[in-house]
Design a protein around this motif. Structure first.
Motif: not given
Length: 229
Positions: A25-32, A34-35, A48-57, A113-120
């Motif tokens: 789950r932490q790997r998935i959140f890190a991919s989210v 980043q992307l 894209a999240i699945a591919a980056d985090s190494g899990v299936t869609e 800041p870039d991540t914070a703007r995206a998550l806002a």
């Protein structure tokens, strides 16, 4: 059925995650993070999240159900870390803890800041899904109850309502910052002002401290409008 957000460290059934599940789950959140930081929320797909985090869609959909719910869970996880930092900044509960919360929100926001703007975006668009109300009910509610016991707030102060209003103040403050309406150097002062203004009508023994927080924050924010020279 109303969707409910996933709790950090727990599966949908409320059971604690295994170490392997927690790492995934932490790997998935890190991919989210980043992307969406690189491409924005709308341009990022579950594939894209699945591919980056190494899990299936399919695994992503099995865990989170939808992209919106995944983004909300990532925002919840980030917000939980904000409260942990606030507790570390101010071991003393009550008013000092709430001031520390404002500073922690600003600190975590400005560290990435870039991540914070995206998550806002998903936080504001899907606030009910994020589960932030649970965090604020617990942490802010606990601080408010301490303040009631201390006489800082009047005994009639509505704890649940105030915790909700503090939540809205923090979320909207970061939202205004993300749009550029609040500058980096102003964010902590703006959040402190919103907190103090929310509590001022119910302040009792704490009225001087709350009033001082408003005055100090307004003075700091006024610097933008000072004439040059």
């Amino acid at each position: 059925m109303t969707e409910v957000p996933l709790m950090v460290g727990h599966a949908d059934n409320g059971r604690a995650l295994t170490p392997r599940q927690a790492e995934r789950r932490q790997r998935i959140f890190a991919s989210v993070r980043q992307l969406i930081t690189a491409h924005g929320c709308d341009a990022v797909s579950m594939r894209a999240i699945a591919a980056d985090s190494g899990v299936t869609e399919k695994t992503l959909f099995n865990i989170f159900g939808s992209k919106d719910r995944l983004l909300a869970a990532a925002a919840f996880e980030r917000s939980a870390s904000v409260f942990g930092q606030a507790e570390a900044m101010s071991p003393e509960p009550g008013w000092p803890r709430l001031i520390a919360l404002c500073d922690s929100v600003a600190s975590v926001t400005l560290e990435a800041p870039d991540t914070a703007r995206a998550l806002a975006v998903p936080v504001i668009d899907h606030l009910a899904l994020t589960g932030l109300d649970r965090l604020y009910n617990r942490h802010v509610g606990d601080a408010l109850r301490v303040m009631l016991a201390q006489g800082f707030l009047a005994g009639s102060a509505p704890v649940d309502l105030l915790a909700y209003l503090v939540q809205l103040g923090m979320v909207s403050g970061v939202g205004f910052w993300a749009k550029g309406d609040v500058q980096d150097a102003e964010l902590a002062d703006y959040l402190r002002m919103r907190l103090a203004e929310t509590l001022m009508p119910h302040a009792k023994a704490g009225a001087p401290a709350v009033r001082n927080a408003i005055t100090t924050a307004q003075r700091a924010l006024a610097a933008r409008f000072a004439p040059p020279g």
